[in-house]
Design a protein around this motif. Structure first.
Motif, PDB file in Angstrom:
ATOM      1  N   THR A 110       1.038  -1.328   0.008  1.00  0.00           N
ATOM      2  CA  THR A 110      -0.058  -0.001  -0.005  1.00  0.00           C
ATOM      3  C   THR A 110       0.893   1.216   0.102  1.00  0.00           C
ATOM      4  OG1 THR A 110      -1.976   0.841   0.847  1.00  0.00           O
ATOM      5  CG2 THR A 110      -0.211   0.231   2.535  1.00  0.00           C
ATOM      6  N   GLU A 111       0.250   2.393  -0.457  1.00  0.00           N
ATOM      7  CA  GLU A 111       0.997   3.431  -0.697  1.00  0.00           C
ATOM      8  C   GLU A 111       0.805   4.443   0.643  1.00  0.00           C
ATOM      9  OE1 GLU A 111       2.652   6.014  -4.263  1.00  0.00           O
ATOM     10  OE2 GLU A 111       0.694   6.678  -3.584  1.00  0.00           O
ATOM     11  N   LEU A 112       1.731   5.129   1.162  1.00  0.00           N
ATOM     12  CA  LEU A 112       1.434   5.869   2.352  1.00  0.00           C
ATOM     13  C   LEU A 112       1.907   7.455   1.920  1.00  0.00           C
ATOM     14  CD1 LEU A 112       2.700   3.974   5.257  1.00  0.00           C
ATOM     15  CD2 LEU A 112       0.347   3.914   4.336  1.00  0.00           C
ATOM     16  N   CYS A 113       1.045   8.670   2.311  1.00  0.00           N
ATOM     17  CA  CYS A 113       1.237   9.659   1.845  1.00  0.00           C
ATOM     18  C   CYS A 113       0.926  10.754   3.171  1.00  0.00           C
ATOM     19  CB  CYS A 113       0.998  10.424   0.581  1.00  0.00           C
ATOM     20  SG  CYS A 113      -0.551  10.172   0.325  1.00  0.00           S
ATOM     21  N   ASP A 114       0.578  10.355   4.367  1.00  0.00           N
ATOM     22  CA  ASP A 114      -0.270  10.986   5.134  1.00  0.00           C
ATOM     23  C   ASP A 114       0.567  10.373   6.368  1.00  0.00           C
ATOM     24  OD1 ASP A 114      -1.873  12.557   6.391  1.00  0.00           O
ATOM     25  OD2 ASP A 114      -3.876  11.443   6.049  1.00  0.00           O
ATOM     26  N   LEU A 119      -1.724   2.034  11.653  1.00  0.00           N
ATOM     27  CA  LEU A 119      -1.862   1.521  10.213  1.00  0.00           C
ATOM     28  C   LEU A 119      -3.178   0.528  10.257  1.00  0.00           C
ATOM     29  CD1 LEU A 119       1.773   0.361   9.402  1.00  0.00           C
ATOM     30  CD2 LEU A 119       0.353   2.273   8.504  1.00  0.00           C
ATOM     31  N   GLN A 120      -3.302  -0.157  11.291  1.00  0.00           N
ATOM     32  CA  GLN A 120      -4.546  -1.075  11.188  1.00  0.00           C
ATOM     33  C   GLN A 120      -5.984  -0.455  11.003  1.00  0.00           C
ATOM     34  OE1 GLN A 120      -3.697  -4.603  14.221  1.00  0.00           O
ATOM     35  NE2 GLN A 120      -1.953  -3.077  14.379  1.00  0.00           N
ATOM     36  N   ALA A 121      -5.927   0.832  11.630  1.00  0.00           N
ATOM     37  CA  ALA A 121      -7.065   1.720  11.144  1.00  0.00           C
ATOM     38  C   ALA A 121      -7.569   2.209   9.854  1.00  0.00           C
ATOM     39  CB  ALA A 121      -7.457   2.833  12.171  1.00  0.00           C
ATOM     40  N   MET A 122      -6.336   1.935   9.209  1.00  0.00           N
ATOM     41  CA  MET A 122      -6.507   2.647   7.790  1.00  0.00           C
ATOM     42  C   MET A 122      -6.406   1.344   7.066  1.00  0.00           C
ATOM     43  SD  MET A 122      -3.189   2.085   6.596  1.00  0.00           S
ATOM     44  CE  MET A 122      -2.938   3.260   4.855  1.00  0.00           C
ATOM     45  N   GLY A 123      -6.492   0.036   7.398  1.00  0.00           N
ATOM     46  CA  GLY A 123      -6.653  -0.912   6.446  1.00  0.00           C
ATOM     47  C   GLY A 123      -5.462  -1.950   6.280  1.00  0.00           C
ATOM     48  N   TRP A 124      -4.351  -1.777   7.094  1.00  0.00           N
ATOM     49  CA  TRP A 124      -3.393  -2.767   6.863  1.00  0.00           C
ATOM     50  C   TRP A 124      -3.391  -3.865   8.193  1.00  0.00           C
ATOM     51  CZ3 TRP A 124       0.337  -3.353   3.395  1.00  0.00           C
ATOM     52  CH2 TRP A 124       1.490  -4.140   3.791  1.00  0.00           C
ATOM     53  N   PHE A 125      -3.874  -4.928   7.951  1.00  0.00           N
ATOM     54  CA  PHE A 125      -4.433  -5.861   8.925  1.00  0.00           C
ATOM     55  C   PHE A 125      -3.398  -6.619   9.605  1.00  0.00           C
ATOM     56  CE2 PHE A 125      -7.975  -5.082   5.985  1.00  0.00           C
ATOM     57  CZ  PHE A 125      -8.763  -4.218   6.899  1.00  0.00           C
ATOM     58  N   MET A 126      -2.227  -6.452   9.458  1.00  0.00           N
ATOM     59  CA  MET A 126      -1.195  -7.091  10.213  1.00  0.00           C
ATOM     60  C   MET A 126      -0.623  -5.845  11.395  1.00  0.00           C
ATOM     61  SD  MET A 126       0.430  -8.329   6.654  1.00  0.00           S
ATOM     62  CE  MET A 126       0.001  -7.155   5.433  1.00  0.00           C
ATOM     63  N   PRO A 127       0.382  -6.502  12.233  1.00  0.00           N
ATOM     64  CA  PRO A 127       0.939  -5.514  13.138  1.00  0.00           C
ATOM     65  C   PRO A 127       2.462  -5.403  12.768  1.00  0.00           C
ATOM     66  CG  PRO A 127       0.785  -7.718  14.331  1.00  0.00           C
ATOM     67  CD  PRO A 127      -0.161  -7.729  12.989  1.00  0.00           C
ATOM     68  N   GLN A 128       2.865  -6.094  11.692  1.00  0.00           N
ATOM     69  CA  GLN A 128       4.216  -5.785  10.938  1.00  0.00           C
ATOM     70  C   GLN A 128       4.257  -5.478   9.567  1.00  0.00           C
ATOM     71  OE1 GLN A 128       3.200  -8.986  12.262  1.00  0.00           O
ATOM     72  NE2 GLN A 128       2.591  -9.588  10.146  1.00  0.00           N
ATOM     73  N   PRO A 176       9.791  -7.134  13.019  1.00  0.00           N
ATOM     74  CA  PRO A 176       9.157  -6.270  12.002  1.00  0.00           C
ATOM     75  C   PRO A 176       8.090  -5.578  12.333  1.00  0.00           C
ATOM     76  CG  PRO A 176       8.804  -8.664  12.000  1.00  0.00           C
ATOM     77  CD  PRO A 176       9.530  -8.446  13.256  1.00  0.00           C
ATOM     78  N   LYS A 177       7.747  -5.483  13.576  1.00  0.00           N
ATOM     79  CA  LYS A 177       6.504  -4.917  14.098  1.00  0.00           C
ATOM     80  C   LYS A 177       6.595  -3.197  13.768  1.00  0.00           C
ATOM     81  CE  LYS A 177       4.287  -8.129  16.181  1.00  0.00           C
ATOM     82  NZ  LYS A 177       4.190  -8.451  17.675  1.00  0.00           N
ATOM     83  N   ILE A 178       5.428  -2.838  12.964  1.00  0.00           N
ATOM     84  CA  ILE A 178       5.301  -1.391  12.979  1.00  0.00           C
ATOM     85  C   ILE A 178       3.980  -1.167  12.952  1.00  0.00           C
ATOM     86  CG2 ILE A 178       5.342   0.382  11.312  1.00  0.00           C
ATOM     87  CD1 ILE A 178       8.255  -0.544  10.377  1.00  0.00           C
ATOM     88  N   GLN A 179       3.408  -0.228  13.635  1.00  0.00           N
ATOM     89  CA  GLN A 179       1.975  -0.040  13.883  1.00  0.00           C
ATOM     90  C   GLN A 179       1.582   1.268  13.558  1.00  0.00           C
ATOM     91  OE1 GLN A 179      -0.328  -2.911  16.545  1.00  0.00           O
ATOM     92  NE2 GLN A 179       1.625  -3.036  17.455  1.00  0.00           N
TER      93      GLN A 179
ATOM     94  N   PHE B  57      -3.127   7.879  28.604  1.00  0.00           N
ATOM     95  CA  PHE B  57      -2.672   7.584  27.529  1.00  0.00           C
ATOM     96  C   PHE B  57      -3.419   6.943  26.471  1.00  0.00           C
ATOM     97  CE2 PHE B  57      -3.020   3.375  29.295  1.00  0.00           C
ATOM     98  CZ  PHE B  57      -3.004   3.523  30.683  1.00  0.00           C
ATOM     99  N   ILE B  58      -3.349   7.477  25.330  1.00  0.00           N
ATOM    100  CA  ILE B  58      -4.336   6.922  24.154  1.00  0.00           C
ATOM    101  C   ILE B  58      -3.673   5.696  23.719  1.00  0.00           C
ATOM    102  CG2 ILE B  58      -2.805   8.260  22.259  1.00  0.00           C
ATOM    103  CD1 ILE B  58      -5.558   8.772  20.872  1.00  0.00           C
ATOM    104  N   LEU B  59      -4.917   4.759  23.449  1.00  0.00           N
ATOM    105  CA  LEU B  59      -4.772   3.524  22.697  1.00  0.00           C
ATOM    106  C   LEU B  59      -5.555   3.384  21.401  1.00  0.00           C
ATOM    107  CD1 LEU B  59      -5.375   1.547  26.003  1.00  0.00           C
ATOM    108  CD2 LEU B  59      -3.145   1.738  24.971  1.00  0.00           C
ATOM    109  N   GLU B  60      -4.813   3.273  20.402  1.00  0.00           N
ATOM    110  CA  GLU B  60      -5.391   3.579  19.053  1.00  0.00           C
ATOM    111  C   GLU B  60      -5.358   1.985  18.630  1.00  0.00           C
ATOM    112  OE1 GLU B  60      -3.091   6.607  18.388  1.00  0.00           O
ATOM    113  OE2 GLU B  60      -4.446   7.956  17.252  1.00  0.00           O
ATOM    114  N   ARG B  61      -6.138   1.811  17.392  1.00  0.00           N
ATOM    115  CA  ARG B  61      -6.244   0.412  17.090  1.00  0.00           C
ATOM    116  C   ARG B  61      -5.130  -0.282  16.587  1.00  0.00           C
ATOM    117  NH1 ARG B  61     -10.079  -1.317  11.777  1.00  0.00           N
ATOM    118  NH2 ARG B  61      -8.953  -3.364  11.580  1.00  0.00           N
ATOM    119  N   GLY B  62      -4.729  -1.682  17.292  1.00  0.00           N
ATOM    120  CA  GLY B  62      -3.657  -2.388  16.986  1.00  0.00           C
ATOM    121  C   GLY B  62      -3.314  -3.017  18.154  1.00  0.00           C
ATOM    122  N   GLU B  63      -2.264  -3.618  18.208  1.00  0.00           N
ATOM    123  CA  GLU B  63      -1.804  -4.623  19.354  1.00  0.00           C
ATOM    124  C   GLU B  63      -0.762  -3.921  20.144  1.00  0.00           C
ATOM    125  OE1 GLU B  63      -0.510  -8.507  17.394  1.00  0.00           O
ATOM    126  OE2 GLU B  63      -2.410  -8.748  16.882  1.00  0.00           O
TER     127      GLU B  63
END
Lengths: 186, 186
Positions: A110-114, A119-128, A176-179, B57-63
């Motif tokens: 997916t492309e990001l520009c914001d 990331l999960q709230a915007m539709g990236w369903f994995m935590p990495q 590889p976790k990036i959220q 502390f804010i908790l946003e969607r994710g793990e």
């Protein structure tokens, strides 16, 4: 133009040094410790160890009167602040990157520009994230949602913007976790 | 709709509880500790003490697989996580607030409707804010640039959006220092 002043004592006291370009080892500049920081312009990246190694932390314009307190808010308690450099390619209007499910730029992407606090709230369903390519500008990637945890500074001018495996994200990277991901702007 | 699951053990193990609305005391729900969290939807605010007191502390969607590690990335090491509630008025498109130089909504002011990793970089020349009025939506205000340090969750539906003195920002607030502000979106 970018400029930062670092002080040996808290609250902008004691010996100080102003930098307008990188410093690979604060000890070589005759300073033992950094205990407060004032970023006058630009965005900077600080490193735990000399030669831009170890934990990374972004320093944006503003005052950091107490390094120890600030450091306590990083992903782990960074006792040292040994090198720093400006982030050259931070650009308000054009930061753009691709993230990929797997290493070597394969799988879902997916492309990001914001800015994406989750990331999960915007539709990236994995935590990495498997790999990343920065097309323009610069980003900070974070281990947890809400811009918390380990930080990785990603610039289009470093490694040609290619980060094909989490081992390239930084010398301190262990997963590889990036959220969450946001642009660097100044 | 908002939903969060909290677990008594790390990595989403052990006894768990799902919440879709506020919980003023986790002990009253039969849980001793929260050691991992999965936010399924919405944005939540967690509190150090029961009845929504103490560090926010804010908790946003994710793990959040390891509360202790995450807590280490907060402005100070929050050992307890005793109450939580959803943030109802978080809205992607319409978050808007005014910040004022002095308490009681006087002095210099400016309107905010975006994310500001450095208030100083966008033209607010002091490291503190005197008072705030949230017209719509919700924001997180931070002590340091780059969304670090003490957090204050500001919603239009709390106190009618009026925060006329730093003592109203949260029970843990000790200074008027605010150097970055971002919208809460989900």
């Amino acid at each position: 133009l970018q400029s930062v002043t670092v002080f040996e004592q808290e609250h902008f006291q004691g010996k100080f040094l102003e930098f307008t370009s990188e410093c690979c080892n604060i000890h070589n500049c005759g300073m033992d410790n950094i205990r407060s920081i004032r970023v006058e312009s630009g965005a900077w990246v600080g490193f735990e160890h000399h030669d831009f190694q170890g934990q990374q932390f972004i320093l944006e314009r503003g005052e950091y009167p107490n390094w120890e307190a600030f450091s306590g808010s990083l992903s782990y308690h960074t006792e040292h602040f040994m090198s720093l450099r400006p982030i050259y390619c931070a650009s308000h209007h054009s930061s753009r990157m691709m993230i990929f499910e797997k290493e070597n730029f394969i799988g879902r992407s997916t492309e990001l520009c914001d800015d994406y606090p989750s990331l999960q709230a915007m539709g990236w369903f994995m935590p990495q994230v498997g790999s990343m390519h920065v097309q323009s500008g610069a980003f900070v990637c974070y281990e947890y949602p809400g811009y918390r945890g380990q930080q990785y500074i990603m610039e289009c001018e470093r490694h040609s913007g290619d980060f094909q495996h989490w081992r390239n994200w930084g010398s301190h990277c262990q997963t590889p976790k990036i959220q969450s991901i946001r642009r660097i702007r100044h």
